[in-house]
Scaffold this motif. Structure first.
Motif, PDB file in Angstrom:
ATOM      1  N   ILE A 220       0.833  -1.200   0.000  1.00  0.00           N
ATOM      2  CA  ILE A 220       0.000   0.000   0.000  1.00  0.00           C
ATOM      3  C   ILE A 220       0.866   1.248   0.000  1.00  0.00           C
ATOM      4  CG2 ILE A 220      -1.676   1.341   1.331  1.00  0.00           C
ATOM      5  CD1 ILE A 220      -2.945  -1.264   2.195  1.00  0.00           C
ATOM      6  N   LEU A 221       0.529   2.189  -0.889  1.00  0.00           N
ATOM      7  CA  LEU A 221       1.234   3.458  -1.002  1.00  0.00           C
ATOM      8  C   LEU A 221       0.351   4.594  -0.480  1.00  0.00           C
ATOM      9  CD1 LEU A 221       2.675   3.039  -4.615  1.00  0.00           C
ATOM     10  CD2 LEU A 221       3.953   2.822  -2.472  1.00  0.00           C
ATOM     11  N   ARG A 222       0.997   5.594   0.084  1.00  0.00           N
ATOM     12  CA  ARG A 222       0.283   6.786   0.540  1.00  0.00           C
ATOM     13  C   ARG A 222       0.654   7.954  -0.367  1.00  0.00           C
ATOM     14  NH1 ARG A 222       1.951  11.107   3.723  1.00  0.00           N
ATOM     15  NH2 ARG A 222       0.228  12.327   4.622  1.00  0.00           N
ATOM     16  N   ILE A 223      -0.354   8.657  -0.851  1.00  0.00           N
ATOM     17  CA  ILE A 223      -0.116   9.859  -1.644  1.00  0.00           C
ATOM     18  C   ILE A 223      -0.126  11.035  -0.678  1.00  0.00           C
ATOM     19  CG2 ILE A 223      -0.842  11.218  -3.628  1.00  0.00           C
ATOM     20  CD1 ILE A 223      -0.092   8.284  -4.227  1.00  0.00           C
ATOM     21  N   THR A 224       0.948  11.788  -0.651  1.00  0.00           N
ATOM     22  CA  THR A 224       1.078  12.913   0.274  1.00  0.00           C
ATOM     23  C   THR A 224       0.249  14.106  -0.222  1.00  0.00           C
ATOM     24  OG1 THR A 224       2.976  13.877  -0.859  1.00  0.00           O
ATOM     25  CG2 THR A 224       3.429  12.155   0.796  1.00  0.00           C
ATOM     26  N   PRO A 225       0.013  15.107   0.630  1.00  0.00           N
ATOM     27  CA  PRO A 225      -0.686  16.310   0.152  1.00  0.00           C
ATOM     28  C   PRO A 225      -0.010  16.940  -1.063  1.00  0.00           C
ATOM     29  CG  PRO A 225      -0.629  16.284   2.543  1.00  0.00           C
ATOM     30  CD  PRO A 225       0.214  15.133   2.086  1.00  0.00           C
ATOM     31  N   ALA A 226       1.322  17.000  -1.050  1.00  0.00           N
ATOM     32  CA  ALA A 226       2.036  17.541  -2.216  1.00  0.00           C
ATOM     33  C   ALA A 226       1.787  16.676  -3.443  1.00  0.00           C
ATOM     34  CB  ALA A 226       3.531  17.635  -1.921  1.00  0.00           C
ATOM     35  N   GLY A 227       1.747  15.360  -3.236  1.00  0.00           N
ATOM     36  CA  GLY A 227       1.476  14.459  -4.349  1.00  0.00           C
ATOM     37  C   GLY A 227       0.085  14.646  -4.914  1.00  0.00           C
ATOM     38  N   HIS A 228      -0.905  14.805  -4.032  1.00  0.00           N
ATOM     39  CA  HIS A 228      -2.273  15.045  -4.507  1.00  0.00           C
ATOM     40  C   HIS A 228      -2.329  16.314  -5.352  1.00  0.00           C
ATOM     41  CE1 HIS A 228      -4.686  11.871  -2.752  1.00  0.00           C
ATOM     42  NE2 HIS A 228      -4.062  12.017  -1.584  1.00  0.00           N
ATOM     43  N   ARG A 229      -1.628  17.354  -4.923  1.00  0.00           N
ATOM     44  CA  ARG A 229      -1.635  18.600  -5.704  1.00  0.00           C
ATOM     45  C   ARG A 229      -1.015  18.386  -7.080  1.00  0.00           C
ATOM     46  NH1 ARG A 229      -0.211  20.748  -0.584  1.00  0.00           N
ATOM     47  NH2 ARG A 229       2.005  20.822  -1.180  1.00  0.00           N
ATOM     48  N   GLN A 230       0.124  17.692  -7.111  1.00  0.00           N
ATOM     49  CA  GLN A 230       0.817  17.473  -8.384  1.00  0.00           C
ATOM     50  C   GLN A 230       0.000  16.594  -9.319  1.00  0.00           C
ATOM     51  OE1 GLN A 230       3.662  18.786  -9.490  1.00  0.00           O
ATOM     52  NE2 GLN A 230       4.042  19.973  -7.616  1.00  0.00           N
ATOM     53  N   PHE A 231      -0.532  15.501  -8.808  1.00  0.00           N
ATOM     54  CA  PHE A 231      -1.273  14.578  -9.662  1.00  0.00           C
ATOM     55  C   PHE A 231      -2.607  15.183 -10.096  1.00  0.00           C
ATOM     56  CE2 PHE A 231       1.185  11.204  -7.166  1.00  0.00           C
ATOM     57  CZ  PHE A 231       2.170  11.118  -8.127  1.00  0.00           C
ATOM     58  N   ASP A 232      -3.270  15.911  -9.200  1.00  0.00           N
ATOM     59  CA  ASP A 232      -4.534  16.553  -9.581  1.00  0.00           C
ATOM     60  C   ASP A 232      -4.296  17.578 -10.693  1.00  0.00           C
ATOM     61  OD1 ASP A 232      -5.888  15.080  -7.733  1.00  0.00           O
ATOM     62  OD2 ASP A 232      -6.064  16.679  -6.235  1.00  0.00           O
ATOM     63  N   ALA A 233      -3.192  18.337 -10.583  1.00  0.00           N
ATOM     64  CA  ALA A 233      -2.885  19.316 -11.623  1.00  0.00           C
ATOM     65  C   ALA A 233      -2.618  18.636 -12.958  1.00  0.00           C
ATOM     66  CB  ALA A 233      -1.667  20.158 -11.203  1.00  0.00           C
ATOM     67  N   PHE A 234      -1.901  17.518 -12.930  1.00  0.00           N
ATOM     68  CA  PHE A 234      -1.609  16.791 -14.172  1.00  0.00           C
ATOM     69  C   PHE A 234      -2.881  16.218 -14.784  1.00  0.00           C
ATOM     70  CE2 PHE A 234      -0.496  12.728 -16.265  1.00  0.00           C
ATOM     71  CZ  PHE A 234       0.248  13.242 -17.317  1.00  0.00           C
ATOM     72  N   LEU A 235      -3.777  15.711 -13.959  1.00  0.00           N
ATOM     73  CA  LEU A 235      -4.981  15.064 -14.455  1.00  0.00           C
ATOM     74  C   LEU A 235      -6.032  16.052 -14.954  1.00  0.00           C
ATOM     75  CD1 LEU A 235      -5.409  12.280 -11.743  1.00  0.00           C
ATOM     76  CD2 LEU A 235      -4.758  11.937 -14.126  1.00  0.00           C
ATOM     77  N   THR A 236      -5.974  17.284 -14.488  1.00  0.00           N
ATOM     78  CA  THR A 236      -7.009  18.254 -14.860  1.00  0.00           C
ATOM     79  C   THR A 236      -6.555  19.278 -15.890  1.00  0.00           C
ATOM     80  OG1 THR A 236      -6.395  19.618 -12.938  1.00  0.00           O
ATOM     81  CG2 THR A 236      -8.207  18.039 -12.663  1.00  0.00           C
ATOM     82  N   ASN A 237      -5.238  19.400 -16.100  1.00  0.00           N
ATOM     83  CA  ASN A 237      -4.742  20.390 -17.079  1.00  0.00           C
ATOM     84  C   ASN A 237      -4.854  19.864 -18.499  1.00  0.00           C
ATOM     85  OD1 ASN A 237      -4.181  22.215 -15.110  1.00  0.00           O
ATOM     86  ND2 ASN A 237      -1.993  21.675 -14.934  1.00  0.00           N
TER      87      ASN A 237
END
Length: 237
Positions: A220-237
């Motif tokens: 199991i991996l944990r996505i950090t708050p910084a990771g959520h910001r980076q991945f959300d930006a990539f997925l929505t841009n």
């Protein structure tokens, strides 16, 4: 007249041998425990499989002789790991097939849910799997950062630039003896995620950036708050 059995080497090379190795529940349990990419001692695998030490030793020897496990000797202790990324990807693919075939059985079976944290982000040997990984992979394909040829992938110039922003040297990954990038079936999402050398390099890079963290729970991996910001930006841009 006796039926003539096909020559295994010519018609289905090694399938029955590999099938026999995977057919035992104890051996399957030990293999699945190693799908986080770790090397575990024989004693720990014995407990996981619920076997006696003598039985576990015999099963581990069969898996090692059969090429599915690799043995590491550390002092007086023996550690075992999945022998190669391709074997790990094959085990993950078989888990996907097993889940799909179970759902098609006519006999009603109780619903088996996948834990949310296991489903969202986990390791598949040395790369990331789960819902987030599938979404990221589909985004890369839809934005033509990667091109698909069968189950193999190439990076486009735009993809190489995006990967470089994450700290990935595409040329260096392509020069490795391992496959550069390939699709890997995701057993919880029923859609592929990214495997191969590129998949492993991305998990390493995202971990080094502090976007993804390993947890005490295997795979199991944990996505950090910084990771959520980076991945959300990539997925929505």
């Amino acid at each position: 007249m006796s039926a003539h059995l096909p020559d295994e080497q010519n018609h289905f090379p090694g399938l029955s041998r590999i099938g026999a190795l995977l057919a035992d529940p104890g051996r399957a349990a030990m293999l699945w425990a190693l799908m986080d990419g770790s090397a575990r001692p024989a004693g720990e695998l014995t407990l996981i499989a619920g076997l006696s030490p003598s039985a576990a030793s015999a099963h581990l020897a069969r898996l090692t002789d059969g090429g599915l496990l690799a043995l590491e000797v550390r002092g007086r202790h023996r550690y075992f790991r999945i022998a190669s990324p391709d074997i790990a990807a094959s085990i993950e693919a078989l888990a996907n097939v097993a889940q799909a075939s179970a759902a098609q059985r006519p006999i009603p079976r109780p619903a088996r849910t996948v834990p949310v944290d296991m489903r969202y982000a986990r390791t598949c040997y040395d790369h990331m799997a789960g819902e987030l990984s599938v979404q990221l992979f589909e985004r890369m394909l839809n934005h033509k950062l990667l091109t698909l040829h069968g189950n193999m992938l190439d990076a486009t110039p735009a993809g190489a630039a995006q990967l470089a922003s994450w700290g990935i040297d595409v040329a260096a990954q392509q020069s490795r003896r391992r496959r550069f990038a390939c699709t890997c079936p995701d057993w919880s999402e029923r859609r592929p995620h990214l495997g191969g050398a590129l998949g492993a390099a991305l998990l390493d890079a995202w971990s080094s950036h502090g976007w993804v963290e390993r947890t005490e729970r295997p795979r199991i991996l944990r996505i950090t708050p910084a990771g959520h910001r980076q991945f959300d930006a990539f997925l929505t841009n």
